[in-house]
Design a protein around this motif. Structure first.
Motif, mmCIF file in Angstrom:
data_model
loop_
_atom_site.group_PDB
_atom_site.id
_atom_site.type_symbol
_atom_site.label_atom_id
_atom_site.label_comp_id
_atom_site.label_asym_id
_atom_site.label_seq_id
_atom_site.Cartn_x
_atom_site.Cartn_y
_atom_site.Cartn_z
ATOM 1 N N SER A 127 14.145 10.925 15.158
ATOM 2 C CA SER A 127 15.532 11.114 15.757
ATOM 3 C C SER A 127 16.463 10.553 14.892
ATOM 4 C CB SER A 127 15.370 10.270 17.151
ATOM 5 O OG SER A 127 15.184 8.912 17.042
ATOM 6 N N GLY A 128 15.974 9.803 13.955
ATOM 7 C CA GLY A 128 17.102 9.344 12.933
ATOM 8 C C GLY A 128 17.595 7.877 13.007
ATOM 9 N N VAL A 129 16.932 7.363 14.028
ATOM 10 C CA VAL A 129 17.285 5.976 14.694
ATOM 11 C C VAL A 129 16.680 4.956 13.372
ATOM 12 C CG1 VAL A 129 16.615 4.011 16.127
ATOM 13 C CG2 VAL A 129 17.353 6.286 16.884
ATOM 14 N N ALA A 130 15.697 5.358 12.724
ATOM 15 C CA ALA A 130 15.313 4.235 11.604
ATOM 16 C C ALA A 130 14.307 5.436 10.738
ATOM 17 C CB ALA A 130 14.146 3.461 12.284
ATOM 18 N N ASP A 131 14.525 5.024 9.538
ATOM 19 C CA ASP A 131 13.778 5.412 8.388
ATOM 20 C C ASP A 131 12.218 5.243 7.893
ATOM 21 O OD1 ASP A 131 16.182 7.211 7.949
ATOM 22 O OD2 ASP A 131 17.092 5.803 6.512
ATOM 23 N N VAL A 132 12.299 4.048 8.113
ATOM 24 C CA VAL A 132 10.867 3.254 7.828
ATOM 25 C C VAL A 132 10.513 2.233 8.670
ATOM 26 C CG1 VAL A 132 9.320 1.822 6.153
ATOM 27 C CG2 VAL A 132 11.176 3.619 5.384
ATOM 28 N N VAL A 133 9.544 2.734 9.584
ATOM 29 C CA VAL A 133 8.952 1.747 10.729
ATOM 30 C C VAL A 133 7.540 1.185 10.363
ATOM 31 C CG1 VAL A 133 8.797 1.452 13.060
ATOM 32 C CG2 VAL A 133 10.201 3.016 12.324
ATOM 33 N N VAL A 134 7.554 -0.490 10.527
ATOM 34 C CA VAL A 134 6.135 -0.905 10.312
ATOM 35 C C VAL A 134 5.807 -1.246 11.926
ATOM 36 C CG1 VAL A 134 5.217 -3.091 9.888
ATOM 37 C CG2 VAL A 134 6.943 -1.951 8.320
ATOM 38 N N CYS A 135 4.500 -0.871 11.996
ATOM 39 C CA CYS A 135 3.829 -0.968 13.289
ATOM 40 C C CYS A 135 2.661 -2.268 12.934
ATOM 41 C CB CYS A 135 2.863 -0.083 13.695
ATOM 42 S SG CYS A 135 4.154 1.545 14.021
ATOM 43 N N ASP A 164 0.971 -1.084 -0.087
ATOM 44 C CA ASP A 164 0.048 -0.114 -0.066
ATOM 45 C C ASP A 164 0.785 1.303 0.159
ATOM 46 O OD1 ASP A 164 -2.389 1.400 0.276
ATOM 47 O OD2 ASP A 164 -1.902 1.789 2.245
ATOM 48 N N ALA A 165 1.969 1.389 0.591
ATOM 49 C CA ALA A 165 2.854 2.333 0.794
ATOM 50 C C ALA A 165 3.534 2.449 -0.465
ATOM 51 C CB ALA A 165 3.766 2.096 2.053
ATOM 52 N N GLY A 166 3.761 1.533 -1.262
ATOM 53 C CA GLY A 166 4.927 1.463 -2.238
ATOM 54 C C GLY A 166 6.233 1.643 -1.903
ATOM 55 N N ILE A 167 6.630 0.845 -0.785
ATOM 56 C CA ILE A 167 7.926 0.491 0.007
ATOM 57 C C ILE A 167 8.168 -0.946 -0.185
ATOM 58 C CG2 ILE A 167 9.156 0.844 2.179
ATOM 59 C CD1 ILE A 167 7.746 3.461 2.718
ATOM 60 N N GLU A 168 9.530 -0.933 -0.380
ATOM 61 C CA GLU A 168 10.238 -2.452 -0.538
ATOM 62 C C GLU A 168 10.469 -2.790 1.009
ATOM 63 O OE1 GLU A 168 10.388 -4.687 -3.066
ATOM 64 O OE2 GLU A 168 9.208 -3.130 -4.079
ATOM 65 N N PRO A 169 10.137 -4.234 1.313
ATOM 66 C CA PRO A 169 10.637 -4.741 2.374
ATOM 67 C C PRO A 169 12.062 -4.437 2.904
ATOM 68 C CG PRO A 169 9.456 -6.413 1.261
ATOM 69 C CD PRO A 169 9.839 -5.306 0.165
ATOM 70 N N GLY A 170 12.941 -4.454 1.847
ATOM 71 C CA GLY A 170 14.210 -3.915 2.189
ATOM 72 C C GLY A 170 14.628 -2.752 2.806
ATOM 73 N N GLU A 171 13.717 -1.852 2.790
ATOM 74 C CA GLU A 171 13.651 -0.467 3.277
ATOM 75 C C GLU A 171 13.403 -0.211 4.540
ATOM 76 O OE1 GLU A 171 12.614 2.802 0.413
ATOM 77 O OE2 GLU A 171 12.080 1.227 -0.840
ATOM 78 N N VAL A 172 12.468 -1.348 5.188
ATOM 79 C CA VAL A 172 12.126 -1.351 6.546
ATOM 80 C C VAL A 172 13.227 -1.517 7.385
ATOM 81 C CG1 VAL A 172 10.617 -2.484 8.248
ATOM 82 C CG2 VAL A 172 9.946 -2.184 5.825
#
Lengths: 366, 395
Positions: free
Chosen positions: B103-111, B44-52
């Protein structure tokens, strides 16, 4: 084919035959029996009887003018009367039952056979659970109905409040004199194995066990145990000695319940206890109906009692019913031993004389 | 505490939502439900799993982050966090994701949250089988379980009885919440109770579960999974979908907070945890209740919806019984709530499906769309330490 063993796990195969579930599923899609034909057309006198019995004052069922004002061509039958039109009448039902009781063999319909399979497997009781009706058009006087019914679904084994059983959904399709479908109905029953009364010998035998007769006399299942820590065990120890203890800060004297390791008021870790007078009032309460856990009697009153010392605690109240329990009722503590290790405070309403100033602390005798 | 502004507000966004079907028997493992939901949310987001690189769930979830990461071919994870207190965790998953991104700890976070709560371990069955291994959490049940106070419905009912007594609200006022939820579910094809609205009379006639709660005051139990994807607003603007801006996110535990049994402090007519969340949401967003077009209010049991309307300031204390009358909380009313059908009508997904509905309302894609939604408010589980969100359109 071998007889199914009623004591066997209902989902397991019986030797030499298909599994119970397999046999049950083989009924799905079959007609339950002959077509039901309405003995009379939809008619106003019967509608009058129905709305009288139901207390339904909607005029569109009896008053042509009101019906037209509501957008109908004329009066309509109450939609939920649907099944009434095809009922075969009390005598016919009784005659069938009597014939069965005399052992007169009639060619069993698939529905009768399905019931017999479940009876044999120990699911001997039946209760209607729900009914969904879907209407294609309003019925009007003169309509002549027929209904065909099929076995729509048979569930796997389900645990219910009544006992373990299978839900059976029957689908009825109602057609009119022009063979047009006017309504459909889903009717669901539960065929279940009646649950023996809690505490009875049978209740002690878990479902699926082979024998109930040799089981030792059942003890009532125990109430859930409290998890005891160094912070809270004093309370339950006190209850065993018939004392209602409240934790008290040894430094500033603040009372606290539920107990904690330290005082939020002064941060002291030193504490002792005081014995409460046991007098209080019902601050709130609930009456539990479901789920029913065998250790308790239902409906079960559980109260939040505010003690005169100011702390609150949850406890049961006896000598009071779901109808008489009320917020603000004055109560006095007593104690009840539920088993060898668990004794709990149980409150009772204070008798009138005690409520009007006799602070003897005696609980009401009943 | 500093409420002036949380640095992530207005700078982070929800960019993907995904859910399995909602059922009573999924026939699949909880892990598979979680993986399916995360997969759908990323598509739905158009984001690849590798970016998470970050994942957040509930401490009560059984699906480890690394299992999902391995299943979908994610790479290195730099942020993983779990939130406690049952359904109170819902909106906090988004908050933690937003904090990690800001905070820059992560770029793409899945909940995510997934369970077989109906066909597997049912919360409504109560705690009678809980082994009393002594620790602070199990010892807490010592004050309830031996007396037969065993289930979430029973714990909520104790407070609700007092609320009805004090405010003069009635069981029918609770029923209006159920009627609104089921009305909305009736037009939502994903809802379990699709095309099955109820009347107030049916609510009143439904059996007692625990007085003063009828069966129809209680949410359903559901198998299913829901996931959401959070990233920076800057990144969100480069993605194909419409960003849904996180305008506020907060956690809260009240004074005297207990786990479902805050009976010992105050008058049982408030939710300290939601008062804390509400104060933070309004202060950090600069918004007020009048700015909210629709809300998803956690509805495990109807009474706490009334409490929440009061704690969030949609009406005064004790006035929720009047606020919910005349269809005011239904579509077309002053504040339509739970437009997906809520947990009574759509599914009990520990509130995570409610966040997804908040996202759809802001995107303008709900099946029960409220006109001109600029800000939608979502809350998490009540009676426990909880959380809340305000979601808004990207200006």
């Amino acid at each position: 084919m071998s007889e199914p063993d009623p004591a066997a796990d209902a989902s397991a195969s019986t030797e030499g035959g298909p599994s119970l579930d397999g046999r049950l599923q083989s009924f799905v899609g079959l007609s339950t029996g002959p077509t039901h034909r309405a003995p009379d057309p939809v008619n106003l006198p019967m509608i009058r009887h129905w709305i009288e019995a139901m207390g339904d004052r909607n005029p569109v069922y009896v008053d042509e003018e009101a019906a037209r004002a509501a957008g109908f061509a004329g009066i309509i039958a109450p939609p939920t009367m649907l099944q009434a039109w095809i009922m075969r009448g009390l005598r016919t039902s009784q005659e069938a039952d009597e014939a069965r009781a005399r052992g007169v063999e009639t060619p069993g319909s698939p529905n009768d056979q399905l019931m017999a399979v479940l009876d044999e497997a120990g699911f001997t009781s039946v209760v209607a659970t729900n009914c969904d009706q879907h209407y294609e058009r309003p019925l009007v006087p003169g309509d002549r109905l027929e209904a065909t019914s099929t076995i729509d679904a048979v569930s796997g084994e389900k645990k219910t409040g009544l006992g373990v059983g299978h839900f059976i959904t029957t689908r009825l399709e109602f057609t009119d004199q022009d063979d047009q479908v006017v309504a459909t109905m889903l009717f669901r029953i539960l065929k279940f194995r009646p649950r023996p009364p809690a505490g009875s010998r049978e209740a002690a035998a878990a479902p699926g066990t082979q024998s109930t007769l040799q089981a030792p006399p059942a003890e009532r299942p125990k109430r859930p145990r409290p998890a005891l820590t160094q912070d809270n065990s004093f309370f339950f120890e006190g209850a065993r000695q018939h004392k209602l203890l409240i934790q008290r800060c040894a430094e500033c004297g603040t009372l606290r319940h539920p107990p904690r390791p330290s005082c939020a008021n002064c941060r002291s870790f030193d504490w002792d206890t005081v014995t409460a007078s046991g007098r209080g009032t019902i601050y709130s309460y609930v009456v539990n109906h479901y789920p029913q856990v065998p250790a308790f009697d239902y409906p079960l009153v559980v109260a939040l009692v505010e003690l005169e010392e100011g702390t609150r605690l949850v406890a049961n109240v006896s000598g009071i019913t779901p109808d008489t329990v009320a917020i603000g009722t004055a109560v006095q503590v007593g104690f009840e031993a539920f088993d060898d290790v668990l004794t709990l405070p149980v409150f009772r309403p204070v008798v009138a004389s005690a409520a009007s100033g006799d602070a003897s602390g005696e609980t009401r005798k009943s | 505490m500093s409420d002036a502004r949380h640095s992530f507000t207005g700078n982070t966004a929800i960019v993907g939502i995904g859910a399995t079907e909602f059922s009573k028997e999924s026939g699949r493992s909880e892990l598979r439900l979680a993986v399916e939901a995360v997969d759908l949310a990323l598509r739905d987001a158009g984001i690849e799993p590798g970016e998470v690189d970050g994942m957040v769930t509930f401490s009560s979830d059984t699906n480890p982050e690394i299992e999902i990461a391995r299943s979908l071919g994610m790479g290195e994870l730099t942020f993983f966090s779990r939130i406690h207190y049952g359904g109170g965790a819902g909106c906090a998953t988004i908050q933690q994701a937003a904090m990690a991104v800001q905070s820059g700890v992560a770029d793409v976070v899945v909940c995510y949250r997934a369970f077989n709560e109906r066909s597997g371990n049912r919360f409504g069955a109560g705690v009678q089988n809980r082994p009393p291994a002594p620790n602070a959490e199990t010892a807490n049940f010592a004050w309830y379980a031996p007396f037969g106070l065993l289930t979430p419905a029973q714990w909520v009912a104790m407070a609700a009885q007092r609320y009805l007594h004090v405010t003069g609200a009635t069981s029918e006022d609770l029923g209006r919440v159920a009627v609104a939820d089921r009305k909305h579910a009736a037009t939502n094809p994903k809802a379990w109770f699709y095309e099955k609205p109820i009347t107030l009379e049916e609510h009143q006639a439904s059996r007692w579960i625990v007085e003063p709660l009828h069966l129809l005051d209680c949410c359903q139990e559901t198998d299913g999974g829901q996931a959401l994807v959070v990233t920076s607003l800057e990144r969100a603007r480069d993605l194909p979908g419409t960003p849904v801006v996180i305008e506020a996110a907060a956690q809260g535990a009240g004074p005297g907070q207990e786990m479902m049994t805050s009976y010992y402090y105050d008058d049982l007519c408030g939710l300290g945890e939601m008062a804390s969340v509400a104060r933070q949401l309004w202060q950090t967003s600069g918004l007020s209740p009048a700015d909210i077009q629709t809300a998803v209010l956690y509805d495990h049991f109807t009474p706490y919806v009334l409490y929440q309307l009061e704690e969030l300031g949609f009406c005064g204390k004790g006035e929720a019984k009047d606020f919910v009358k005349d269809g005011n909380i239904e579509l077309g009313g002053g504040l339509p709530i739970n437009t997906h059908g809520g947990q009574l009508g759509e599914a009990y997904l520990h509130g995570m499906n409610g966040i997804a509905e908040g996202v759809r309302q802001v995107r303008g894609s709900s099946v029960n769309q409220v006109p001109d939604v600029h800000h939608a408010l979502v809350t998490a589980g009540t009676g426990v330490p909880t959380s809340g969100l305000i979601l808004g359109v990207d200006r």
